[in-house]
Design a protein around this motif. Structure first.
Motif, PDB file in Angstrom:
ATOM      1  N   VAL A 105      38.318 -71.135  19.798  1.00 27.19           N
ATOM      2  CA  VAL A 105      39.614 -71.646  20.253  1.00 27.19           C
ATOM      3  C   VAL A 105      39.952 -70.942  21.556  1.00 27.19           C
ATOM      4  CG1 VAL A 105      42.080 -71.873  19.753  1.00 27.19           C
ATOM      5  CG2 VAL A 105      40.405 -72.030  17.884  1.00 27.19           C
ATOM      6  N   VAL A 106      40.343 -71.714  22.566  1.00 25.09           N
ATOM      7  CA  VAL A 106      40.708 -71.147  23.863  1.00 25.09           C
ATOM      8  C   VAL A 106      42.173 -71.456  24.144  1.00 25.09           C
ATOM      9  CG1 VAL A 106      40.250 -71.134  26.347  1.00 25.09           C
ATOM     10  CG2 VAL A 106      38.365 -71.487  24.719  1.00 25.09           C
ATOM     11  N   PHE A 161      50.182 -65.613  20.898  1.00 23.70           N
ATOM     12  CA  PHE A 161      49.558 -66.408  19.838  1.00 23.70           C
ATOM     13  C   PHE A 161      48.045 -66.263  19.847  1.00 23.70           C
ATOM     14  CE2 PHE A 161      47.779 -70.877  19.190  1.00 23.70           C
ATOM     15  CZ  PHE A 161      47.486 -70.667  17.850  1.00 23.70           C
ATOM     16  N   GLY A 162      47.422 -66.369  21.017  1.00 23.69           N
ATOM     17  CA  GLY A 162      45.963 -66.272  21.086  1.00 23.69           C
ATOM     18  C   GLY A 162      45.446 -64.916  20.642  1.00 23.69           C
ATOM     19  N   SER A 166      38.743 -66.499  18.948  1.00 27.58           N
ATOM     20  CA  SER A 166      39.895 -66.883  19.773  1.00 27.58           C
ATOM     21  C   SER A 166      39.827 -66.136  21.099  1.00 27.58           C
ATOM     22  CB  SER A 166      41.205 -66.549  19.057  1.00 27.58           C
ATOM     23  OG  SER A 166      42.324 -66.756  19.907  1.00 27.58           O
ATOM     24  N   THR A 167      39.765 -66.882  22.204  1.00 24.49           N
ATOM     25  CA  THR A 167      39.743 -66.291  23.541  1.00 24.49           C
ATOM     26  C   THR A 167      40.895 -66.868  24.363  1.00 24.49           C
ATOM     27  OG1 THR A 167      38.245 -68.003  24.371  1.00 24.49           O
ATOM     28  CG2 THR A 167      37.240 -65.970  23.527  1.00 24.49           C
ATOM     29  N   LEU A 168      41.134 -66.251  25.518  1.00 24.11           N
ATOM     30  CA  LEU A 168      42.222 -66.678  26.396  1.00 24.11           C
ATOM     31  C   LEU A 168      41.754 -66.704  27.846  1.00 24.11           C
ATOM     32  CD1 LEU A 168      44.931 -64.486  24.745  1.00 24.11           C
ATOM     33  CD2 LEU A 168      45.267 -66.927  25.141  1.00 24.11           C
ATOM     34  N   ALA A 169      42.455 -67.474  28.660  1.00 22.91           N
ATOM     35  CA  ALA A 169      42.160 -67.526  30.088  1.00 22.91           C
ATOM     36  C   ALA A 169      43.420 -67.899  30.843  1.00 22.91           C
ATOM     37  CB  ALA A 169      41.060 -68.552  30.366  1.00 22.91           C
ATOM     38  N   PHE A 212      40.123 -61.975  27.507  1.00 16.02           N
ATOM     39  CA  PHE A 212      41.048 -62.707  28.368  1.00 16.02           C
ATOM     40  C   PHE A 212      40.444 -62.770  29.767  1.00 16.02           C
ATOM     41  CE2 PHE A 212      45.522 -62.286  30.478  1.00 16.02           C
ATOM     42  CZ  PHE A 212      45.609 -63.657  30.637  1.00 16.02           C
ATOM     43  N   PHE A 213      40.233 -63.993  30.278  1.00 18.34           N
ATOM     44  CA  PHE A 213      39.585 -64.170  31.580  1.00 18.34           C
ATOM     45  C   PHE A 213      40.567 -64.724  32.608  1.00 18.34           C
ATOM     46  CE2 PHE A 213      36.126 -64.618  28.462  1.00 18.34           C
ATOM     47  CZ  PHE A 213      35.251 -63.658  28.937  1.00 18.34           C
TER      48      PHE A 213
END
Length: 301
Positions: free
Chosen positions: A141-142, A181-182, A198-201, A257-258
């Motif tokens: 999930v991103v 949330f992420g 779970s990742t984020l950007a 987180f990218f």
């Protein structure tokens, strides 16, 4: 990993990806690159006609499904259809979002429109698709954050900005909520022993259609400001790289987180980005999670 580009995306054959807001901007680039690598891509869009046009532009194994994140009924209908005919969801890219100027507006469920669409709609969608994700081999999930999350604060006594409203601050709070949330999702997935990552950007300052739309009602001044944005923003193809890396890099870790590497994380090559202190606070994560479950009626993990 210096100089990460879309050429590094691994083969996506046999994988099913759901990309929200995939008819334009960052979502369109993300869906295009995933389809180019062989994924079956579901364009989850509010405007089906725009989605169909995007599908024709993308080509490959893509389909369009209606999803209005500002309506929990629409989110539930989309999830029910997906549960019925998608054996697995390998990748969920929670890309869709809005930024508005002008007076406070609400979703179909009475939530302030920014947080209701950008965060609560995606919270409900992710929870309702969790079984499809868990059935996949390497599910991910991103979440799409923003550099604006760094200067935002969540007021849990006024999450819907009823006591005091400013459009830009409401957008920042919605992106902080998305980021919290992420990260909290990652904590809970790990604790549950789930295979889902779970990742984020965030895209830095990127040339999408969100800001011009937000300024449309400001007339000549709005058009001048929108044009000025072209001087400080990076192309959407570059802005989409952080979320593409978060979605496809085999080495990406849960909670990673990218974002861009340049000054203020506004533009440049993809690197690991920095969370604000509030975004990384587990106590804030627990509190937001409880509020989101109560508001959406979706409980998981």
């Amino acid at each position: 990993m210096a100089g990460w580009t879309a050429d590094r995306i691994p083969d996506q054959q046999g994988r099913t990806a759901v990309v929200t807001g995939a008819n334009s901007g960052l979502g369109l680039v993300t869906a295009t690159e995933l389809a180019r690598r062989g994924a079956h891509v579901v364009l989850a869009v509010r405007d089906v006609a725009a989605g169909e046009e995007a599908a024709r532009r993308i080509g490959g194994d893509v389909e369009v499904r209606e999803l209005d994140l500002a309506s929990l009924d629409s989110v539930r209908a989309f999830a029910a259809q997906s549960a019925a005919d998608l054996p697995v969801v390998d990748l969920l890219v929670n890309n869709a979002g809005l930024v508005l100027l002008g007076p406070r507006r609400t979703t179909a469920d009475g939530f302030e429109l920014h947080i209701g669409t950008n965060m609560l709609g995606h919270f409900a969608l992710t929870g309702l698709l969790l079984d499809r994700l868990a059935a996949a081999r390497e599910p991910r999930v991103v979440g799409l954050s923003s550099i604006t999350h760094k200067n935002a604060h969540l007021d849990f006594d006024d999450l819907m900005s009823e006591r005091g409203y400013g459009a830009s601050s409401a957008y920042g709070r919605s992106k902080l909520a998305t980021t919290v949330f992420g990260i909290e999702l990652d904590r809970r997935l790990r604790a549950a022993g789930s295979p889902i990552v779970s990742t984020l950007a965030h895209p830095g300052l990127t040339r999408t259609n969100l800001t011009p739309r937000a300024w449309e009602h400001r007339g000549r001044l709005g058009r001048v400001i929108a044009r000025a944005g072209l001087l400080v923003t990076q192309p959407v193809e570059q802005g989409a790289l952080p979320q593409l890396r978060a979605a496809t890099d085999p080495g990406a870790r849960g909670g990673q987180f990218f974002g861009p590497s340049g000054f203020g994380e506004t533009r440049g090559r993809v690197t690991e980005a920095r969370l604000s202190r509030e975004a990384a606070d587990p106590a804030v994560g627990r509190r937001l999670w409880a509020a989101a479950e109560e508001l959406t009626g979706v409980s998981y993990l």
